[in-house]
Design a protein around this motif. Structure first.
Motif, PDB file in Angstrom:
ATOM      1  N   ILE A  25     -12.385  -3.968 -12.692  1.00 40.18           N
ATOM      2  CA  ILE A  25     -11.670  -2.710 -12.965  1.00 40.18           C
ATOM      3  C   ILE A  25     -11.787  -2.356 -14.454  1.00 40.18           C
ATOM      4  O   ILE A  25     -12.150  -1.231 -14.811  1.00 40.18           O
ATOM      5  CB  ILE A  25     -10.180  -2.828 -12.561  1.00 40.18           C
ATOM      6  CG1 ILE A  25     -10.047  -3.150 -11.064  1.00 40.18           C
ATOM      7  CG2 ILE A  25      -9.430  -1.554 -12.912  1.00 40.18           C
ATOM      8  CD1 ILE A  25     -10.444  -2.064 -10.099  1.00 40.18           C
ATOM      9  N   SER A  59      -8.869   1.026  -5.862  1.00 39.55           N
ATOM     10  CA  SER A  59      -8.255   1.565  -7.069  1.00 39.55           C
ATOM     11  C   SER A  59      -8.239   3.089  -7.012  1.00 39.55           C
ATOM     12  O   SER A  59      -9.290   3.724  -6.911  1.00 39.55           O
ATOM     13  CB  SER A  59      -9.050   1.085  -8.285  1.00 39.55           C
ATOM     14  OG  SER A  59      -8.786   1.926  -9.371  1.00 39.55           O
ATOM     15  N   GLU A  60      -7.053   3.650  -7.071  1.00 36.70           N
ATOM     16  CA  GLU A  60      -6.852   5.085  -6.894  1.00 36.70           C
ATOM     17  C   GLU A  60      -7.721   5.919  -7.846  1.00 36.70           C
ATOM     18  O   GLU A  60      -8.319   6.902  -7.434  1.00 36.70           O
ATOM     19  CB  GLU A  60      -5.352   5.389  -7.131  1.00 36.70           C
ATOM     20  CG  GLU A  60      -4.798   6.553  -6.362  1.00 36.70           C
ATOM     21  CD  GLU A  60      -5.284   6.693  -4.916  1.00 36.70           C
ATOM     22  OE1 GLU A  60      -5.841   7.767  -4.610  1.00 36.70           O
ATOM     23  OE2 GLU A  60      -5.125   5.769  -4.097  1.00 36.70           O
ATOM     24  N   GLN A  78     -12.380  -4.071  -4.611  1.00 35.16           N
ATOM     25  CA  GLN A  78     -11.368  -3.849  -5.654  1.00 35.16           C
ATOM     26  C   GLN A  78     -11.499  -2.443  -6.242  1.00 35.16           C
ATOM     27  O   GLN A  78     -10.500  -1.764  -6.461  1.00 35.16           O
ATOM     28  CB  GLN A  78     -11.509  -4.890  -6.768  1.00 35.16           C
ATOM     29  CG  GLN A  78     -11.029  -6.271  -6.351  1.00 35.16           C
ATOM     30  CD  GLN A  78     -11.124  -7.275  -7.501  1.00 35.16           C
ATOM     31  OE1 GLN A  78     -11.265  -6.915  -8.663  1.00 35.16           O
ATOM     32  NE2 GLN A  78     -11.059  -8.550  -7.160  1.00 35.16           N
ATOM     33  N   LYS A 124     -11.927   4.968  -7.172  1.00 30.99           N
ATOM     34  CA  LYS A 124     -12.553   4.883  -5.848  1.00 30.99           C
ATOM     35  C   LYS A 124     -13.587   5.978  -5.563  1.00 30.99           C
ATOM     36  O   LYS A 124     -14.401   5.838  -4.669  1.00 30.99           O
ATOM     37  CB  LYS A 124     -11.481   4.885  -4.763  1.00 30.99           C
ATOM     38  CG  LYS A 124     -10.701   6.173  -4.668  1.00 30.99           C
ATOM     39  CD  LYS A 124      -9.671   6.101  -3.553  1.00 30.99           C
ATOM     40  CE  LYS A 124      -8.976   7.442  -3.395  1.00 30.99           C
ATOM     41  NZ  LYS A 124      -7.787   7.329  -2.571  1.00 30.99           N
TER      42      LYS A 124
END
Length: 122
Positions: A39, A71-72, A67, A75
């Motif tokens: 991330i 992730s908002e 992952q 993505k």
């Protein structure tokens, strides 16, 4: 404005080849030999596309892609899984990757895939 790509592969030859290809296409390239803190790596590189090897240390391409896709705020970035695995299409589906590329791949395949996904992203 140039597009940015993040390439994750622990094989330095592949990184070198991909970096060369994408820089020639006018991309800004960031690369890494592991997918730890995936991330943070993606946030820092802010890429238009992520190319990730299935066998990358430590957690591997599938988990790293999951992952990112969970992730908002990340993505929507297209992720392409690449590998020599024979079941690559299943792995890509399990990962939630946007596409996949079988190794060994050739230059045209790599360029076509990149252009296809960069056109559709943001």
């Amino acid at each position: 404005m140039s597009h940015k790509i993040l390439i994750l592969d622990d094989d330095s030859d592949i990184l070198f080849f991909c970096t060369y290809v994408f820089e020639n296409m006018g991309f800004e390239v960031t690369s890494s030999t592991h997918c730890n803190d995936i991330i943070a790596q993606v946030e820092s590189a802010d890429p238009d596309m992520v190319l990730i090897d299935n066998w990358i240390p430590d957690i591997g391409g599938v988990k790293a892609t999951q992952q990112l896709k969970a992730s908002e705020h990340l993505k929507e970035i297209p992720v392409i899984l690449f590998s020599a695995n024979s079941n690559l299409s299943e792995l890509a589906e399990e990962a939630g990757a946007d596409d996949y590329l079988r190794k060994p791949f050739d230059l045209d395949e790599l360029e076509d895939l990149a252009l296809k996904h960069v056109k559709t992203s943001r």
